[in-house]
Design an enzyme around this catalytic site. Sequence first.
Site, PDB file in Angstrom:
ATOM      1  N   ARG A 103       0.864  -1.189   0.000  1.00 15.37           N
ATOM      2  CA  ARG A 103       0.000   0.000   0.000  1.00 15.37           C
ATOM      3  C   ARG A 103       0.891   1.227   0.000  1.00 15.37           C
ATOM      4  NH1 ARG A 103      -2.414  -0.476   6.246  1.00 15.37           N
ATOM      5  NH2 ARG A 103      -0.393  -0.593   7.230  1.00 15.37           N
ATOM      6  N   GLU A 142      -2.711   6.741   7.657  1.00 17.86           N
ATOM      7  CA  GLU A 142      -1.309   6.851   8.067  1.00 17.86           C
ATOM      8  C   GLU A 142      -0.389   7.314   6.942  1.00 17.86           C
ATOM      9  OE1 GLU A 142      -0.054   3.190   9.883  1.00 17.86           O
ATOM     10  OE2 GLU A 142      -1.003   3.694  11.777  1.00 17.86           O
ATOM     11  N   CYS A 151       9.274  10.538  -1.620  1.00 15.82           N
ATOM     12  CA  CYS A 151       9.341  10.180  -3.035  1.00 15.82           C
ATOM     13  C   CYS A 151      10.348  11.112  -3.730  1.00 15.82           C
ATOM     14  CB  CYS A 151       7.950  10.351  -3.646  1.00 15.82           C
ATOM     15  SG  CYS A 151       7.903  10.015  -5.423  1.00 15.82           S
ATOM     16  N   CYS A 156       7.871  15.291  -8.290  1.00 15.84           N
ATOM     17  CA  CYS A 156       8.368  15.915  -7.053  1.00 15.84           C
ATOM     18  C   CYS A 156       9.383  17.001  -7.400  1.00 15.84           C
ATOM     19  CB  CYS A 156       9.017  14.877  -6.143  1.00 15.84           C
ATOM     20  SG  CYS A 156       7.823  13.773  -5.372  1.00 15.84           S
ATOM     21  N   GLU A 311      -6.807   3.353  16.252  1.00 16.17           N
ATOM     22  CA  GLU A 311      -6.441   1.932  16.230  1.00 16.17           C
ATOM     23  C   GLU A 311      -5.772   1.625  17.565  1.00 16.17           C
ATOM     24  OE1 GLU A 311      -4.071   0.955  12.770  1.00 16.17           O
ATOM     25  OE2 GLU A 311      -5.306   2.196  11.463  1.00 16.17           O
TER      26      GLU A 311
HETATM   27  C1  GAL Z   1      -1.638   0.424  11.133  1.00 16.46           C
HETATM   28  C2  GAL Z   1      -2.499   0.700   9.923  1.00 16.46           C
HETATM   29  C3  GAL Z   1      -3.623  -0.307   9.787  1.00 16.46           C
HETATM   30  C4  GAL Z   1      -3.091  -1.692   9.933  1.00 16.46           C
HETATM   31  C5  GAL Z   1      -2.343  -1.817  11.222  1.00 16.46           C
HETATM   32  C6  GAL Z   1      -1.767  -3.196  11.415  1.00 16.46           C
HETATM   33  O1  GAL Z   1      -0.423   1.078  11.063  1.00 16.46           O
HETATM   34  O2  GAL Z   1      -3.064   1.972   9.977  1.00 16.46           O
HETATM   35  O3  GAL Z   1      -4.212  -0.171   8.530  1.00 16.46           O
HETATM   36  O4  GAL Z   1      -2.280  -1.961   8.861  1.00 16.46           O
HETATM   37  O5  GAL Z   1      -1.287  -0.900  11.251  1.00 16.46           O
HETATM   38  O6  GAL Z   1      -0.718  -3.451  10.557  1.00 16.46           O
END
Ligand code: GAL
Length: 671
Positions: A103, A142, A151, A156, A311
């Site tokens: 990603r 993130e 990059c 750029c 998270e």
């Molecule tokens: C975070 C991210 C999530 C998931 C998680 C676990 O950094 O925002 O999308 O990937 O880590 O790897």
Amino acid sequence: MYFGADYYPEHWPRERWETDAKLMQEAGFNLIRVAEFSWAKLEPSEGHWDFGWLDDALDVFYKYGIQVVMGTPTATPPKWLMDKHPEIYKRDFQGLVLGFGSRRHYCYNSEIYREYSEKIVEKMAQHYANHPAVAAWQIDNEFTAGDGLYCYCESCRQKFIVWLKKKYGSLDALNKAWGTVFWSQTYTDWDQIIVPRKSAVHRTLGAIECNAHNPGLNLDYARFQSDAIVDYCAIQSRIIRRWSKAPITHNVVNEKYDYYKMGDELDILTYDNYPYLSMRGAPDKNTQIYNPALQIDQLRGVKQKNVWVMEEESGPCGWNALSDTPRPDQIREWTYQTMAHGAESIVYFRWRACLFGTEQYWYGILDHDGIPRRRYEEVKQIGGEMPKVAAYNEGSTVDSEILMVRSFEQQWSHEFQPHSWEFDYRKYFFSLYCGFSKKHYNLDISSEKIDFSRYKLIVAPAFNLMDEALKAKFEKYVAEGGNLVVTFRSGTKEMDNSMTERTLPGYFKDLAGVEVEEFDARYHNPAKVKGVCGDGEVSLWLDILKPETAKVLATYEGDFYDGRAAITVNQFGKGRCYYVGCDLDEAATGELLDYIAKECGVAKAIDNLPVEVEAVRKKTADGKTFYFLLNAVEEKQEIELPFAAKDLLTGEKVGPKLTLNPYAAMVVEPE
Ligand code: GAL
């Protein structure tokens, strides 16, 4: 407050959604975050939109009282888009394409990518603007995480030229600021400007690319890339705001862009808290427990406003190999720790471990089989407690008299040229943060731009890039009665990352009342220091100080600077400036900071607590004092509070003597 989990409806059969929604409702959930990686499901091929599945999911969850944070899916541009426009791909510092398969494979400066991003964000904003389930928006996911560096593609470079023209106006000004006369680097045409790709001479220092480029170019490139990321975020937030009144957030990590500038584009800042991951590399358990605390304090300081956790670790985690499993009550302790430091809403990552994909080892509240077990029961217990905590915590402030000044530009400047092979701005900042925290002082962390006047003590670690305006600001604060701690490697540079001609400590010389006569970068060759810090050890850097008006607080022992000043204090107007000329081991750091805080009349959150117990003193929105008490370790702690209190979760009277069980978290109000 919002309480919930990150949920991916597209990973599970529709028949399961209702079961999940019910389980969530039973656990007190009112929020899920959705869609932040689902571009290929929302736009399976160019211009063909499919929101049906997400609409259905929202309906199911909303029926159970669960709203959503709607994520824009731009962290994962789909394959059809990348195949059509491979120029979107990010390029590393060698110019190599960072390809498809994980990603964050796009360049923030790609106009094509910006156009595609605008299109999907507009579609989503339009579609969901008035949906009652949408509680907030998350832009992308993130920014810059995982890939570290910027990059270095042609888009750029072109935009960097535009950025430089705006900053410098003329090539003469640019050449002067960067000192391009050195090594014949003079630019005579704007189109000659380079990006700091790998050059003929290059070194890598751990994770840091210590390239041999011009320091002015390096720092401006970091500033430019930071602005590009913020700008990319702003493009999305402007579109969403045109359609929706819901607040906008981004989960901020990684420190490759200026959080303060990013904060201006967002309503709420959110943090992704993985204590077990961030523990890696910390020297010991008592230090590890303070990393999440620092991160949340830092984020709270960006807008000087409470934050959310988007998270929160809720299971053993890792991509290829797993972390320890959270101990009983540990998820609860982590949750309360983030709330203590300024989180108002909590979202766990993730609801259930996925059966496939890169993160198939990453456990959440539920295991792969979807059966609720210990971790679910723990989260459910927390869910039951949340309304009581929220009544105090929402709109509350951490009661802190100390400010640590945190600068991203200072960090980048130190990263390119760390002075001493093992000097790391972030680690040094953390060591001072821990020095205070382990002695139970509460801290604010924020920018040098904020109003200093309400703090009794300000610490500016390794504050190197300086100008006259900042000099005047620090001096005014101290002259009017403030107390400032300045450390080694402060005031030695101009804002353009060149060296100051002033006698060191440069811009801080008048305040500190000392001259840095010489210095010594100690590489694997510790030195000794003695004084108000006790007997300490220096392992990175030491300044040999010649006090002018300052008083000596500690001196070096041994070597040719035996007896010379290491730490000093100088009266300046009504206030004091402490100059800390060297790094110190953990014990000496704690001793020194405790000494300084006491001298400056700073009160601890609570005195006489064991180091394993964290105490955060807070004020409710209407000014009542309350405390979070946290036991971050597996051993019981016996403590004595200086007051009898009410336990805000049980309503019972507690203390002054208290036993904190392993990973206990309490919220109390003094009686
Ligand atoms: C975070 C991210 C999530 C998931 C998680 C676990 O950094 O925002 O999308 O990937 O880590 O790897």
